[in-house]
Design an enzyme around this catalytic site. Structure first.
Site, PDB file in Angstrom:
ATOM      1  CE  LYS A 191      -1.792   3.001   2.184  1.00 42.25           C
ATOM      2  NZ  LYS A 191      -1.776   4.503   1.969  1.00 42.25           N
ATOM      3  CB  SER A 245       3.877   9.503  11.455  1.00 42.00           C
ATOM      4  OG  SER A 245       2.640   8.824  11.636  1.00 42.00           O
ATOM      5  CB  THR A 246       6.087   7.966  16.107  1.00 44.52           C
ATOM      6  OG1 THR A 246       7.482   8.037  15.767  1.00 44.52           O
ATOM      7  CG2 THR A 246       5.937   7.236  17.425  1.00 44.52           C
ATOM      8  N   GLY A 249       2.596   4.236  13.257  1.00 41.62           N
ATOM      9  CA  GLY A 249       3.268   3.001  13.648  1.00 41.62           C
ATOM     10  C   GLY A 249       2.624   2.376  14.870  1.00 41.62           C
ATOM     11  CD  GLU A 267      12.503   4.117   9.236  1.00 36.54           C
ATOM     12  OE1 GLU A 267      12.440   5.125   9.990  1.00 36.54           O
ATOM     13  OE2 GLU A 267      12.498   4.183   8.004  1.00 36.54           O
ATOM     14  CB  CYS A 302      12.408   9.016   8.645  1.00 41.21           C
ATOM     15  SG  CYS A 302      13.414   7.750   7.872  1.00 41.21           S
ATOM     16  CD  GLU A 400       9.683  12.773  11.761  1.00 38.78           C
ATOM     17  OE1 GLU A 400      10.547  12.203  11.080  1.00 38.78           O
ATOM     18  OE2 GLU A 400       8.662  12.190  12.193  1.00 38.78           O
TER      19      GLU A 400
END
Length: 498
Positions: A191, A245-246, A249, A267, A302, A400
């Site tokens: 995706k 993004s965290t 994730g 990641e 990143c 970030e």
């Protein structure tokens, strides 16, 4: 390729035929719903293509195709040397279509075409080649046992791999996930980010041309909250590999617990520190690489070195060097070889970056950039922006931003620099500049990051693992370690008459 003009690239771009349908079970197909979404060129706002908007129904079809292919062994039980030959052919096909692959990413997400044609597209071919070459060089094990026992430990493919990839390096991130997963014998359902689906769809077509069997490599373009979530919650997906993004994730970790406990390899975010010590003699090289580390790919990286810690005795001089480099890296048309930076991926990301910049104007010392830019009155452009004397707890230094925004923070001692560098929820990458070998090793040992680059920035290769610690996730791409994500260790214990 480096002597191409803007007109040359525009002419090549005009000849591209965009693949805009999902690729499932070896065929391009419309979304089950019939819906589409616009793929937009962020440099000028033009619609490139209307792309199939996949959702859970399409993901079901793709996963089912991948499962059939895995179970009947058309790929999973193919001789390693034969899988290798097919993936090597895919690498050659990427090279044969280098200009097209580079243009797809440049048009779709705004990166400089000169970077895409010299870094991204050749990198994709290289990573496919490297993982292909590894296929028949990974050996199984025989465990030590007593007489009459033979314990074989083999590495077996997991089954169907879901891969959700970001928009900042569309082709390369699709490759980092799929090359290792395919090399290990799995089926893949990819995706791509909705902002940049075009190169992934072309990659699927090239994979089929190379000989990857139907159903083994599927691409389902669509949105994260529909197609992405469907992959994360799917009961027949064995592993989910994610770069992004965290926050998202963490969502995929939740989806695993809510479904079939599939492996999840995230990641995620980063806020990488770059430490410049006064005993670094070549400050010009340090400044060159510091600029590259934050402004390359418009800062949409990143592992971008977005926190620059400079020893106070050289801080003022180093800030001047950074200002000069920022002035020489202004954005322009991504197809123009004279441009030093491209466009930000879309309007939403551009506005988010500018919110950080406007906030920073109230809390820190703006020394370069700071205003949104346009090319011919259009597009999503942000020039290199530098804030000096940033407080360590400023959002500029904590969050970030994912854009070309650099925070410069002075330090007085090695311990202070290390403490500030490690004081982050992220741990993806870090850089250290010093000519003192003991300091280089000592500081590297203390920095909590997946990769520490000494006297360079953001070093990576196919041979070395890429990934982070803390809330940068724990997935690892590249190197032989990448096969760990997509395989399981299986023990076969045989008792025999000794």
């Amino acid at each position: 390729m480096l002597d191409h003009t803007l007109e040359d690239w525009r002419n090549r771009a005009a000849q591209i035929s965009f693949r805009n349908k999902a690729f499932i079970d070896g065929k391009f197909v419309d979304a089950v719903s019939g819906k589409t979404f616009d793929s937009i060129n962020p440099a000028n706002g033009q619609v490139l293509a209307q792309v199939a908007e996949c959702d859970a129904a399409d993901v079901d079809l793709a996963v089912a195709a991948g499962r059939r292919a895995f179970e009947d062994g058309r790929w999973s039980r193919m001789a390693p040397g034969d899988r290798k030959a097919i993936l090597l052919k895919l690498a050659d096909l990427i090279r044969a279509n280098l200009y097209e692959m580079a243009l797809l990413d440049s048009l779709d997400m705004g990166k400089l075409v000169t970077d895409a044609v010299t870094v991204d597209a050749p990198g994709s071919a290289h990573f496919f080649q490297w993982h292909a070459e590894a296929i028949d060089k990974i050996y199984d094990e025989v465990a030590p046992t007593g007489p009459g026992d033979l314990a074989l430990v083999s590495r077996v493919p997991l089954g169907v791999i879901g891969a959700v990839t970001p928009w900042n390096f569309p082709l390369d991130m699709a490759t980092w996930k799929s090359a290792a997963a395919l090399a290990a014998g799995n089926s893949v359902v990819l995706k791509p980010a909705e902002q940049s689906p075009l190169s992934a769809l072309r990659l699927a077509e090239l994979a089929a041309e190379a000989g990857v069997p139907d159903g083994v490599f599927n691409v389902v373009p669509g949105f994260g909250q529909t197609a992405g979530q469907a992959l994360g919650l799917h009961m027949d997906v064995d592993c989910l590999a994610f770069t992004g993004s965290t926050m998202i994730g963490k969502k995929f970790m939740e989806y695993s617990g809510q479904s079939n406990l599939k492996q999840v390899w995230p990641e995620t975010g980063g806020k990488s520190p770059n430490l410049i010590f006064a005993d670094c003699e070549n400050l010009d090289a340090a400044a060159d690489m510091a600029a590259f580390g934050i402004f390359f790919n418009q800062g949409e990286v990143c592992s971008a070195n977005s926190r620059l810690y400079v020893e106070r005795s050289i801080k003022d001089a180093f800030v001047e060097k950074m200002i000069a480099r920022a002035e020489g890296m202004q954005p322009g048309d991504p197809l123009d070889p004279a441009s030093k930076m491209g466009a930000i991926v879309d309007e939403k990301q551009t506005e988010g970056i500018m919110r950080f910049v406007e906030g920073g104007k109230k809390t820190a010392n703006l020394v370069a950039g700071g205003e949104r830019a346009y090319v011919d009155g259009k597009g999503c452009f942000v020039p290199p922006t530098i804030f000096a004397d940033v407080a360590h707890d400023d959002p500029l230094a904590r969050d970030e931003i994912f854009g070309p925004v650099l925070s410069i923070i002075p330090f007085d001692s090695e311990d202070e620099a290390v403490t500030m560098a490690n004081d982050s929820v992220y741990g993806l990458a870090a850089s250290v500049w010093t000519d003192n070998l003991s300091r280089a090793l000592r500081v590297s040992d203390k920095l909590f990051a997946g990769t520490v680059s000494v006297n360079t920035v953001d070093a990576l290769s196919a041979q070395t693992p890429f990934g982070g610690m803390k809330q940068s996730g724990f997935g690892r791409d590249l190197s032989l370690h990448s096969f760990d994500k997509y395989t399981a260790l299986k023990t076969t214990w045989i008792k025999y008459q000794s």
